[in-house]
Design an enzyme around this catalytic site. Structure first.
Site, short mmCIF file in Angstrom:
data_model
loop_
_atom_site.label_atom_id
_atom_site.label_comp_id
_atom_site.label_asym_id
_atom_site.label_seq_id
_atom_site.Cartn_x
_atom_site.Cartn_y
_atom_site.Cartn_z
N HIS A 48 0.83 -1.21 0.00
CA HIS A 48 0.00 0.00 0.00
C HIS A 48 0.86 1.26 0.00
CE1 HIS A 48 0.25 -0.26 4.54
NE2 HIS A 48 0.30 1.05 4.42
N ASP A 83 0.33 -7.55 1.01
CA ASP A 83 0.75 -6.18 1.30
C ASP A 83 2.27 -6.06 1.44
OD1 ASP A 83 0.27 -3.48 1.55
OD2 ASP A 83 -0.08 -3.55 3.71
N SER A 160 4.33 1.84 8.57
CA SER A 160 4.04 0.78 7.61
C SER A 160 5.25 0.47 6.74
CB SER A 160 2.88 1.19 6.70
OG SER A 160 1.71 1.36 7.44
#
Length: 352
Positions: A48, A83, A160
């Site tokens: 992402h 991801d 992230s």
């Protein structure tokens, strides 16, 4: 005898390999995310995060290392289903060494530290323990990542893609003297926060399977059973006249229900204990001789042990009778982010 880990040493040794990722030439609070050095030319981050780069600048990302130096990288591989993504970069700083990925998933209770770029703050560390393992974490495309690591180490926007780092058990898990020096390994790729003291990271078992393919080919080919399943809870078992809550119910499946070579989906639903419950489908209880107790176990096996095009023996219960089918796995279709039918994404019932 020391009783706590030396996070100060961990930070000092690991932070040169942790990278802040920025997209579109903008350094902003909550910027794209974080990454860490995977080998002598590649970084690992989240898909992402890489998707922002694809949307804004054709895969180009700007990278700031702990020594203050900048590099420009290119997203060369990404996998929306787990991801994970890989960024290629030339001329890494001299002290930016590759961080080893653990071979196995960490056990609950293990000390860990999350490093990265939370809220645009470069070079941050937060500490905690592994709160749980074998979690399932839904993604925006309707898929659920299996085998996810849960931690109470704070993970915030911008973390992230950074590493969740653990001390190697038995070698340097306290702040005692160790002639060899502290030894660390990546036990997860930071992904998301959900509520207070609950963070999640993609597990090393999944990362070890996916990342080499992203480096070599730019993508990972996922196996696809062409079925949607639902865990057999006590309510599902009773509604389907099953002896015990075990396995996963095939809600629907591609192929002909009249063909013995295909899984059979449910014929409809029944109102049971105030809920609408799918009924009449096969119950999948094993794959290649390995018990399947939950959807997470099935997904973990498909990702880590199979390839598209391979035949697999699937143990099922059909109308009360045990059967074994040999099913050839397809390749999972690419993610369609506008699809909300349940096959490309969006369904509350996980897609196999």
């Amino acid at each position: 005898m020391p009783t706590h880990p030396d996070f100060e040493a961990l930070y000092r040794d690991v932070i040169p390999s942790v990278v802040s990722v920025y997209v579109g030439g903008r350094r902003r609070p909550g910027g794209a995310g974080s990454a860490f050095v995977y080998d002598d030319r590649h970084l690992v981050t989240n898909e992402h995060v890489s998707r922002l780069a694809d949307a804004e600048d054709a895969g180009r990302v700007e990278l700031r290392f702990a020594d203050g130096s900048w590099r420009v990288g290119e997203v060369v591989g990404a996998d929306a289903y787990t991801d994970l993504a890989v960024v290629a970069v030339d001329d890494l700083p001299e002290d930016a060494a590759a961080l080893p990925l653990a071979a196995d998933n960490p056990a609950p209770g293990r000390w860990v530290a999350a490093l990265g770029n939370p809220l645009g703050l470069d070079g941050s560390i937060s500490a905690g323990i592994v709160s749980g393992a074998n979690r399932s974490l839904p993604t925006s495309n309707g898929f659920a990542i299996p085998d996810v690591v849960q931690t109470d180490a704070p993970i915030n926007p911008g973390n992230s893609g950074g590493p969740l780092v653990g001390f190697v058990p038995g070698e340097s898990d306290t702040d005692g003297d160790d002639d060899a020096g502290p030894t660390y390994e990546v036990v997860g790729v930071n992904r998301a926060k959900q509520g207070d003291n609950i963070g999640f990271a993609v597990s090393p078992v999944i990362a070890n399977r996916i990342l080499p393919a992203l480096v070599a080919d730019g993508r990972y080919r996922h196996s696809y059973l062409r079925a949607r399943t639902l865990d057999v809870t006590p309510t599902v078992a009773e509604a389907n006249d099953l002896d015990a809550p075990h396995g996963v119910l095939v809600v629907d499946a591609a192929g002909s229900d009249g063909d013995e070579g295909f899984l059979h989906g449910c014929r409809g639903t029944a109102d049971y204990r105030g809920a609408s419950v799918p009924v009449g489908g096969d119950v999948l209880v094993a794959i290649e001789g390995n018990p399947v107790r939950t959807h997470e176990e099935l997904m973990r096996y498909l990702i880590t042990e199979t390839r598209p095009g391979e035949p697999v023996a699937v143990g099922i219960v059909r109308e009360g009778d045990p059967l074994t089918l040999v099913v050839e796995l397809d390749e999972r279709p690419a993610v369609d982010r506008d699809d909300r039918t349940g096959r490309g994404g969006g369904s509350r019932i996980p897609v196999e």
